[in-house]
Design a protein around this motif. Structure first.
Motif, PDB file in Angstrom:
ATOM      1  N   LEU A 198       3.757   1.524  -1.135  1.00  0.00           N
ATOM      2  CA  LEU A 198       4.512   1.610  -2.377  1.00  0.00           C
ATOM      3  C   LEU A 198       3.676   2.241  -3.492  1.00  0.00           C
ATOM      4  O   LEU A 198       4.208   2.771  -4.453  1.00  0.00           O
ATOM      5  N   ALA A 199       2.355   2.179  -3.363  1.00  0.00           N
ATOM      6  CA  ALA A 199       1.489   2.677  -4.425  1.00  0.00           C
ATOM      7  C   ALA A 199       1.655   4.183  -4.577  1.00  0.00           C
ATOM      8  O   ALA A 199       2.022   4.869  -3.631  1.00  0.00           O
ATOM      9  N   PRO A 200       1.376   4.700  -5.779  1.00  0.00           N
ATOM     10  CA  PRO A 200       1.542   6.136  -5.998  1.00  0.00           C
ATOM     11  C   PRO A 200       0.496   6.987  -5.288  1.00  0.00           C
ATOM     12  O   PRO A 200       0.555   8.201  -5.339  1.00  0.00           O
ATOM     13  N   ALA A 201      -0.419   6.348  -4.601  1.00  0.00           N
ATOM     14  CA  ALA A 201      -1.459   7.109  -3.909  1.00  0.00           C
ATOM     15  C   ALA A 201      -0.859   7.902  -2.753  1.00  0.00           C
ATOM     16  O   ALA A 201       0.129   7.481  -2.162  1.00  0.00           O
ATOM     17  N   LEU A 228       0.830  -1.202   0.000  1.00  0.00           N
ATOM     18  CA  LEU A 228       0.000   0.000   0.000  1.00  0.00           C
ATOM     19  C   LEU A 228       0.864   1.252   0.000  1.00  0.00           C
ATOM     20  O   LEU A 228       0.580   2.222  -0.697  1.00  0.00           O
TER      21      LEU A 228
END
Lengths: 232, 219, 226
Positions: free
Chosen positions: C88-91, C86
């Motif tokens: 690592l995600a671009p969010a 999570l």
């Protein structure tokens, strides 16, 4: 945002008094498969975590193209894919749901066709609606790989992807990674299965107690060269 | 900070040495007599404890958002001093209460708030000790939360207690008592700064030692 | 992905995972009921509950069940290291915090939906006489508790001694929530409900929520990156 190289300059990382990485410097280019070899505890996972922006270096610099992790921000993470030891899958969800969740999280367009494609590549299309907890280790690994590649990252980081794979699966993984490399990705993987990656690897580095050295060129298989270097 | 150490030490010793004279010569409080005089140290320690807690909170914010490792060392030192001063307050308070009102603890607003703050910063220290790697950032977050908590704890414990009538902890301050109180507050502040300087220096040396170990491993 | 869309996605995923396994909701509920039972042994005298005890039992049960649920939710994330995925995600990382908070809060409210009627029945406490005020108190208190709890549980997910440290960190910081919840509920339970006092506590809880959610949003990202 995109980049065509990953560069580590004098990167060190310590945990209290324990030095995990010691002044590591290297550069990896697009269209390369880089193998990171070394004994357990030599710092391979730490290096991958730093490359994935999940860990900060204690000193030194990491550049993606010309941009640092801080400058890149969330957009940079869009171009990075990581597959760790623990596979990063939700066992209660089905394969399709796992892929769809990460597809949506990464803000991909055309999520449904991409998910279908990923399931086909992982040869899991017929088991797509079973919860991941019912999968064998090999199936989970195939799914986890496709999850990491779903957003077509520029930098693909894999922590021991060949562990526990049978012959056929290892071959399939090699082919998959080869194709990813040919599409222009930077692939960095750590492994102990030197025979499995021999044909795939373009560049090999050896991490020994936190220090990085290139694997000496020479005659023989990867395993023979590695043994020679490590025993020297 | 290091250069100020001898100055602070002399100042601190001087102020604490003179304090008893001021206290002895301060007027007796009407209802409690001699026992009330513990208040000069008790309240001074409490005020300094809150200074220490805020110092810890601010240093932690600088560490967490500004990424300055020096700030973390100051924060850790301040947290230890908060816990120490808190202990002084929590021991002198009941001693006073016992003599003055016959009960050790009556859940008055100020002592209870002090207890809560003491628990927060004690938790900071426990997290540092047992949390493993990465606990410096986590404890910094705890310290920031702890500092932000002060008004809430004070308000809610006060409101909790004033619905029922209770004996007042600090009588309205006679002008002649203000002098000695501020002197003691000054003395405790000096002590705080002194301990902060010493403890931060110790942390810095530990960090330098870690660096030496690392350099040794490298070679 | 926008901030709110990410948060909604994470929350929906959590709810989906929980409805599949139902582990946390079942264990938290059963724990809450056992908790109330234990309190009853201490606080019920000759079949009648000691004054104001019903309010105390309600909120302490919520606090304890909440700690249990938080621990389990983040243990689950840690087992498959999905928290890493999570992050690592671009969010925006704070959006992940909000998503997780929504999931935790939903779970907590579900537990309360069972516990509150049980307290009414078992301790003869007319909690629904002023249902609006009661619901507001529950919502405001649960939000504050969940906000701080989610942050700390997420931070501790990779620490050693995380099971023991979560209560040690959480309870002192949520003291105002407990005081506000209990005293507000007690004010409502009076024969002549003290609405002024209850409203004052509600205001305090809402400002607590505002301050600490803001602090959590600021500190989540720096605290989670090693």
């Amino acid at each position: 945002m995109d980049f065509r190289s990953l560069t580590f300059s004098g990167v060190s990382r310590n945990f209290g008094r324990r030095r995990a990485l010691s002044s590591v410097s290297f550069s990896a280019q697009a269209g390369q498969v880089v193998a990171l070899l070394g004994a357990n505890g030599s710092g391979k996972s730490t290096l991958l975590s730093i490359a994935a922006t999940l860990l900060d270096a204690s000193s030194g610099e990491v550049r993606y193209g010309s941009v640092t992790a801080r400058e890149g921000g969330p957009a940079l993470r869009h171009r990075i894919g990581l597959l760790g030891h623990e596979l990063y899958l939700y066992p209660e969800l089905t394969a399709a749901e796992n892929l769809r969740f990460f597809g949506d999280l990464y803000g991909l367009d055309r999520v449904a066709p991409r998910v279908a494609e990923a399931l086909a590549l992982a040869a899991l299309a017929d088991r797509a609606d079973d919860p991941v907890s019912a999968y064998s280790r090999g199936m989970r690994q195939r799914l986890a790989l496709e999850r990491a590649l779903l957003h077509e990252p520029r930098l693909v980081l894999l922590d021991e992807p060949f562990t526990g794979l049978d012959d056929l699966s290892a071959m399939a993984l090699r082919d998959r990674l080869s194709r990813v490399r040919d599409q222009g990705a930077i692939v960095i993987l750590t492994t102990h299965e030197l025979e499995a990656v021999d044909a795939l690897v373009d560049v090999a580095w050896v991490l020994s107690r936190g220090r990085l050295e290139p694997l000496a060129a020479g005659a023989g298989s990867l395993r023979e060269r590695y043994r020679r270097q490590v025993q020297a | 900070m290091k250069r100020l150490f001898p100055v602070l030490l002399i100042l601190c010793i001087g102020m604490f040495a003179y304090a008893p004279f001021l206290i002895v010569n301060a007027p007796y409080e009407s209802t409690m007599g001699l026992v009330q005089k513990i208040f000069y140290f008790h309240v001074a320690a409490a005020m300094t404890m809150f200074v220490a807690a805020f110092t810890c909170g601010i240093a932690s914010a600088v560490f967490l958002f500004g990424r300055r490792p020096g700030a973390d060392r100051v924060g850790f030192a301040a947290a230890e001093i908060t816990v120490l001063l808190g202990l002084i307050v929590l021991i002198s308070g009941p001693l006073w209460a016992r003599k003055a009102w016959g009960v050790w603890w009556q859940w008055d607003a100020r002592l209870t708030s002090t207890l809560v703050m003491w628990l927060v910063f004690q938790a900071y220290l426990l997290l540092r000790r047992f949390g493993g790697p990465g606990s410096d950032k986590l404890s910094a977050a705890v310290a920031i939360f702890g500092a932000a908590l002060v008004p809430f704890v004070y308000w809610s414990v006060n409101m909790w207690r004033t619905v029922h009538p209770t004996t007042s902890v600090v009588p309205t301050l006679d002008a002649s008592m203000r002098g000695p109180l501020f002197w003691c507050f000054g003395a405790f502040l000096c002590l705080f700064l002194l301990l902060l300087a010493a403890r931060t220096e110790l942390q810095e040396r530990r960090a330098r030692l870690d660096d030496l170990y690392l350099a040794l491993e490298d070679s | 992905m926008t901030f709110l869309a990410t948060a909604a996605l994470v929350a929906r995923k959590d709810l989906l995972v929980e409805t599949r396994s139902r582990e946390v909701i079942y264990t938290s509920l059963l724990f809450a009921i056992s908790c109330m039972l234990v309190f009853a042994f201490g606080l019920v005298k000759e079949g009648r509950v000691v004054a104001d005890a019903a309010a105390a039992i309600l909120w302490i049960t919520i606090a304890f069940a909440g700690t249990l649920a938080l621990g389990r939710i983040f243990d689950r994330e840690r087992q498959n290291e999905t928290l890493r995925a999570l992050l690592l995600a671009p969010a925006p990382r704070a959006a992940i915090y909000v998503g997780k908070l929504a999931g935790v809060l939903a779970l907590l409210l579900l537990v309360e939906a069972i516990v509150v009627p049980l307290v009414v029945l078992m301790f003869d406490a007319p909690l629904f006489r002023h249902a609006g005020a009661m619901l507001a108190l529950l919502l405001a208190g649960s939000t504050g508790y969940a906000a701080v709890g989610t942050l700390f549980a997420a931070m501790l997910a990779r620490s050693r001694s995380r099971g023991a440290l979560l209560p040690v960190l959480l309870y002192p910081i949520t003291v105002p929530v407990i005081i506000g919840g209990v005293r507000g509920t007690a004010a409502l339970l009076q024969p002549e409900a003290d609405m002024v006092v209850a409203r004052a506590w509600l205001m305090m809880l809402i400002s607590f929520d505002a301050v600490f959610i803001t602090l959590s949003l600021w500190t989540f990202e720096p605290a989670m990156t090693e």
